[in-house]
Scaffold this motif. Structure first.
Motif, PDB file in Angstrom:
ATOM      1  N   TYR A 171       0.863  -1.180   0.000  1.00  0.00           N
ATOM      2  CA  TYR A 171       0.000   0.000   0.000  1.00  0.00           C
ATOM      3  C   TYR A 171       0.902   1.233   0.000  1.00  0.00           C
ATOM      4  N   LYS A 172       0.437   2.313  -0.603  1.00  0.00           N
ATOM      5  CA  LYS A 172       1.251   3.525  -0.634  1.00  0.00           C
ATOM      6  C   LYS A 172       0.431   4.719  -0.172  1.00  0.00           C
ATOM      7  N   VAL A 173       1.096   5.602   0.568  1.00  0.00           N
ATOM      8  CA  VAL A 173       0.434   6.735   1.205  1.00  0.00           C
ATOM      9  C   VAL A 173       1.095   8.024   0.735  1.00  0.00           C
ATOM     10  N   PRO A 174       0.337   8.994   0.221  1.00  0.00           N
ATOM     11  CA  PRO A 174       0.927  10.266  -0.189  1.00  0.00           C
ATOM     12  C   PRO A 174       1.231  11.138   1.039  1.00  0.00           C
ATOM     13  N   VAL A 175       2.507  11.494   1.198  1.00  0.00           N
ATOM     14  CA  VAL A 175       2.938  12.294   2.344  1.00  0.00           C
ATOM     15  C   VAL A 175       3.708  13.498   1.815  1.00  0.00           C
ATOM     16  N   ASP A 176       3.245  14.692   2.138  1.00  0.00           N
ATOM     17  CA  ASP A 176       3.844  15.912   1.605  1.00  0.00           C
ATOM     18  C   ASP A 176       4.899  16.452   2.572  1.00  0.00           C
ATOM     19  N   TRP A 177       5.592  17.482   2.107  1.00  0.00           N
ATOM     20  CA  TRP A 177       6.623  18.134   2.925  1.00  0.00           C
ATOM     21  C   TRP A 177       6.005  18.629   4.229  1.00  0.00           C
ATOM     22  N   GLY A 178       6.664  18.334   5.346  1.00  0.00           N
ATOM     23  CA  GLY A 178       6.203  18.769   6.654  1.00  0.00           C
ATOM     24  C   GLY A 178       5.175  17.859   7.285  1.00  0.00           C
ATOM     25  N   GLN A 179       4.677  16.867   6.564  1.00  0.00           N
ATOM     26  CA  GLN A 179       3.650  15.983   7.109  1.00  0.00           C
ATOM     27  C   GLN A 179       4.267  14.730   7.723  1.00  0.00           C
ATOM     28  N   GLN A 180       3.488  14.096   8.580  1.00  0.00           N
ATOM     29  CA  GLN A 180       3.936  12.887   9.272  1.00  0.00           C
ATOM     30  C   GLN A 180       2.900  11.787   9.085  1.00  0.00           C
ATOM     31  N   ALA A 181       3.365  10.603   8.711  1.00  0.00           N
ATOM     32  CA  ALA A 181       2.471   9.473   8.465  1.00  0.00           C
ATOM     33  C   ALA A 181       2.589   8.439   9.577  1.00  0.00           C
ATOM     34  N   THR A 182       1.434   7.965  10.030  1.00  0.00           N
ATOM     35  CA  THR A 182       1.365   6.862  10.994  1.00  0.00           C
ATOM     36  C   THR A 182       0.412   5.827  10.433  1.00  0.00           C
ATOM     37  N   VAL A 183       0.844   4.577  10.408  1.00  0.00           N
ATOM     38  CA  VAL A 183       0.017   3.498   9.867  1.00  0.00           C
ATOM     39  C   VAL A 183      -0.035   2.356  10.880  1.00  0.00           C
ATOM     40  N   PHE A 184      -1.232   2.024  11.307  1.00  0.00           N
ATOM     41  CA  PHE A 184      -1.475   0.836  12.124  1.00  0.00           C
ATOM     42  C   PHE A 184      -2.011  -0.261  11.224  1.00  0.00           C
ATOM     43  N   SER A 185      -1.521  -1.469  11.433  1.00  0.00           N
ATOM     44  CA  SER A 185      -2.032  -2.632  10.713  1.00  0.00           C
ATOM     45  C   SER A 185      -2.626  -3.592  11.742  1.00  0.00           C
ATOM     46  N   ASP A 186      -3.958  -3.652  11.763  1.00  0.00           N
ATOM     47  CA  ASP A 186      -4.667  -4.525  12.698  1.00  0.00           C
ATOM     48  C   ASP A 186      -4.975  -5.849  12.013  1.00  0.00           C
ATOM     49  N   PHE A 187      -4.416  -6.920  12.539  1.00  0.00           N
ATOM     50  CA  PHE A 187      -4.672  -8.262  12.018  1.00  0.00           C
ATOM     51  C   PHE A 187      -5.810  -8.865  12.849  1.00  0.00           C
ATOM     52  N   SER A 188      -6.899  -9.184  12.190  1.00  0.00           N
ATOM     53  CA  SER A 188      -8.102  -9.617  12.877  1.00  0.00           C
ATOM     54  C   SER A 188      -8.008 -11.079  13.295  1.00  0.00           C
ATOM     55  N   SER A 189      -8.986 -11.480  14.065  1.00  0.00           N
ATOM     56  CA  SER A 189      -9.142 -12.904  14.349  1.00  0.00           C
ATOM     57  C   SER A 189      -9.559 -13.619  13.073  1.00  0.00           C
ATOM     58  N   ALA A 190      -9.276 -14.902  13.020  1.00  0.00           N
ATOM     59  CA  ALA A 190      -9.630 -15.711  11.854  1.00  0.00           C
ATOM     60  C   ALA A 190     -10.082 -17.084  12.324  1.00  0.00           C
ATOM     61  N   GLN A 191     -10.778 -17.799  11.458  1.00  0.00           N
ATOM     62  CA  GLN A 191     -11.255 -19.129  11.801  1.00  0.00           C
ATOM     63  C   GLN A 191     -10.072 -20.074  11.941  1.00  0.00           C
ATOM     64  N   THR A 192      -9.867 -20.607  13.131  1.00  0.00           N
ATOM     65  CA  THR A 192      -8.706 -21.453  13.391  1.00  0.00           C
ATOM     66  C   THR A 192      -9.014 -22.910  13.079  1.00  0.00           C
ATOM     67  N   THR A 193      -7.957 -23.643  12.759  1.00  0.00           N
ATOM     68  CA  THR A 193      -8.072 -25.076  12.475  1.00  0.00           C
ATOM     69  C   THR A 193      -7.315 -25.903  13.499  1.00  0.00           C
ATOM     70  N   GLN A 194      -6.736 -25.227  14.506  1.00  0.00           N
ATOM     71  CA  GLN A 194      -6.009 -25.906  15.572  1.00  0.00           C
ATOM     72  C   GLN A 194      -6.547 -25.407  16.909  1.00  0.00           C
ATOM     73  N   SER A 195      -6.353 -26.223  17.935  1.00  0.00           N
ATOM     74  CA  SER A 195      -6.856 -25.836  19.248  1.00  0.00           C
ATOM     75  C   SER A 195      -6.074 -24.676  19.841  1.00  0.00           C
ATOM     76  N   SER A 196      -4.759 -24.656  19.660  1.00  0.00           N
ATOM     77  CA  SER A 196      -3.923 -23.575  20.200  1.00  0.00           C
ATOM     78  C   SER A 196      -2.918 -23.134  19.132  1.00  0.00           C
ATOM     79  N   PRO A 197      -3.399 -22.449  18.102  1.00  0.00           N
ATOM     80  CA  PRO A 197      -2.490 -22.059  17.023  1.00  0.00           C
ATOM     81  C   PRO A 197      -1.488 -21.001  17.483  1.00  0.00           C
ATOM     82  N   TYR A 198      -0.270 -21.121  16.991  1.00  0.00           N
ATOM     83  CA  TYR A 198       0.763 -20.122  17.298  1.00  0.00           C
ATOM     84  C   TYR A 198       1.799 -20.134  16.184  1.00  0.00           C
ATOM     85  N   VAL A 199       2.032 -18.962  15.591  1.00  0.00           N
ATOM     86  CA  VAL A 199       3.058 -18.821  14.568  1.00  0.00           C
ATOM     87  C   VAL A 199       3.935 -17.638  14.962  1.00  0.00           C
ATOM     88  N   GLY A 200       5.178 -17.914  15.336  1.00  0.00           N
ATOM     89  CA  GLY A 200       6.101 -16.841  15.662  1.00  0.00           C
ATOM     90  C   GLY A 200       6.370 -15.994  14.436  1.00  0.00           C
TER      91      GLY A 200
END
Length: 461
Positions: free
Chosen positions: A252-281
């Protein structure tokens, strides 16, 4: 007169207009599709990948044979395990230069800690102008890796002369890693100098220590992340939703002009799991890149099928940042498109079913300031933005490279519509003329109709 030929002409005109309308609808409906053959993520399937673009250029083993690159041109090559590929760059004594390289290992390959590529920019007399490593961590996730090296005028003390320079790309590899050759995509751009006597300004105080607050106000919009810089989805301040399959990296690309500051949060939602205790480092990742494809910073986090979030906050954009001691600040030295890459680890496919919903919270703050007084056009290097760039950021690709096919289809659609419009107008004039003639001499018109034609006199309009 109103004849069978007239009817056929009317049908042809209507068909032309209908085709034109259909073409335009196709352009609008297909705008979200990436021109590199991939489509926006909408459900389970094979992960979309970055296919190298540009002209083929075979790097050499020595500086003497290094093929010349041209500024603003994208190239592709391949690199084997332990190999060093060299490319020539001709620089003047005024322009700053940035050369990028990205390795694109195929999905499903094996990578290990410190696998990757190492970039170096050298002068003709062997001075090391700049170097950077782009390595994989110990998570084993295959994804695009790369960055850019630079020659900065007026900041460094070496590599300031007009001469032939060399970009070298070296591939490192663990013995247990996939030995197949990796595709490379390369590019270099020139930033013009400032006009004589123009002030570089002062760098802001930096990022500070306070944690940013994510943007929460606004109606979420849909985005279709691209698979590369060229196909990155343009997004502006707002909340954007997408879905990323395990093994995918979406840009994704964000237009940022002179003097401006960009902050981007990426929220990864819950998803339908196929394991009882899924974990991926290191299951999810967010990376930020400058307009010249230089890696600014990246973050990763484990993923367990439950919500997690990452963020990148850039320094306020300033020409003077190039002299900053903090590299994260120094790389935010020009206005333009800043890129954010979202990655979901391939192993997440073993823990969840289908894609992971992702919400991007994009917040560009600060009033846009005037650009420095460049002695040339910085847009050729992708530096700077305008009001159109911001208004057109609607979650789909906006760069010339990714929209060329769409532009062509749009041109054909409007051309067809234009032809249909001309024919409709011509027919209207003809019918009006025929009607006037029919009013003046109705018997003549009726007598001239073909016998048994099935048509009566011209209708009353």
């Amino acid at each position: 007169m109103y004849t069978a030929a007239t009817r056929r002409r009317g049908i042809y005109t209507a068909a032309t207009a209908l085709l034109a309308f259909t073409a335009l609808q196709g352009v609008q409906g297909g705008a979200a599709a990436a021109d590199d053959g991939t489509t926006p993520t909408t459900g389970p399937g094979a992960p979309a990948t970055w296919a190298p673009q540009g002209q083929a250029l075979a790097g050499a083993a020595t500086t003497a044979d290094a093929p010349l690159m041209q500024p603003g041109v994208t190239y592709h090559d391949t690199i084997k395990v332990g190999e060093t590929r060299m490319y020539g760059i001709t620089l003047d004594a005024k322009s700053s230069a940035y050369a990028s390289a990205f390795a694109l290992p195929p999905p499903g390959g094996r990578v290990a800690y410190n696998d990757g590529i190492e970039l170096k920019l050298e002068s003709a007399d062997g001075d090391d102008c700049d170097s950077v490593d782009a390595h994989f961590g110990d998570d084993g996730a295959v994804r695009p890796v790369g960055s850019a090296v630079s020659r900065l005028i007026g900041v460094d003390t070496s590599c300031q002369d007009a001469n032939q320079y060399t970009l070298s790309v070296h591939r490192t590899s663990d013995g247990a890693s996939d030995p197949a050759a990796w595709p490379l995509e390369l590019r270099y751009v020139l930033e013009p100098p400032l006009k004589s006597g123009a002030a570089a300004g002062h760098a802001p105080d930096g990022l500070g220590t306070a944690s940013p607050t994510p943007l929460t106000a606004g109606t979420p919009q849909q985005a279709a992340g691209g698979t590369s810089f060229e196909t990155a989805a343009a997004v502006k301040t707002g909340i954007w939703k997408d879905r990323v399959l395990p093994g995918e990296t979406r840009f994704y690309k964000v237009p940022v002009d002179w003097g401006q500051q960009a902050t981007v949060f990426s929220d990864f939602s819950s998803a339908q799991t196929t394991q009882s205790s899924p974990y991926v480092g290191s299951g999810v990742r967010l990376a930020a890149y400058s307009p010249v494809r230089e890696l600014i910073d990246d973050q990763d986090h484990s993923y367990e099928g439950t919500p997690t979030s990452l963020y990148e906050q850039l320094a306020p954009v300033s020409y003077a940042n190039r002299a900053a001691d903090d590299s994260d600040v120094a790389r935010v030295r020009y206005a333009g498109w800043y890129y954010f890459a979202v990655t979901v680890h391939p192993d997440v496919a073993q823990a969840v079913s289908g894609p992971v919903p992702v919400t991007l919270r994009v917040d560009v703050t600060g009033a846009a300031q005037s650009a420095p007084a460049y002695a040339g056009d910085p847009k050729a290097a992708g530096i700077g933005i305008d009001a159109h760039d911001v208004s057109a950021a609607n979650g789909t690709p906006q760069s010339a490279g990714s929209s060329s096919g769409t532009s062509a289809r749009r041109f054909l659609g409007f051309a067809a519509l234009g032809a249909g419009t001309v024919l409709v107008l011509a027919l209207a004039v003809w019918v009006l003329t025929a009607r006037r003639r029919a009013v003046a001499a109705p018997d003549t018109v009726t007598q001239q109709l073909p016998p048994q034609s099935g048509f009566g006199p011209p209708p009353s309009w």
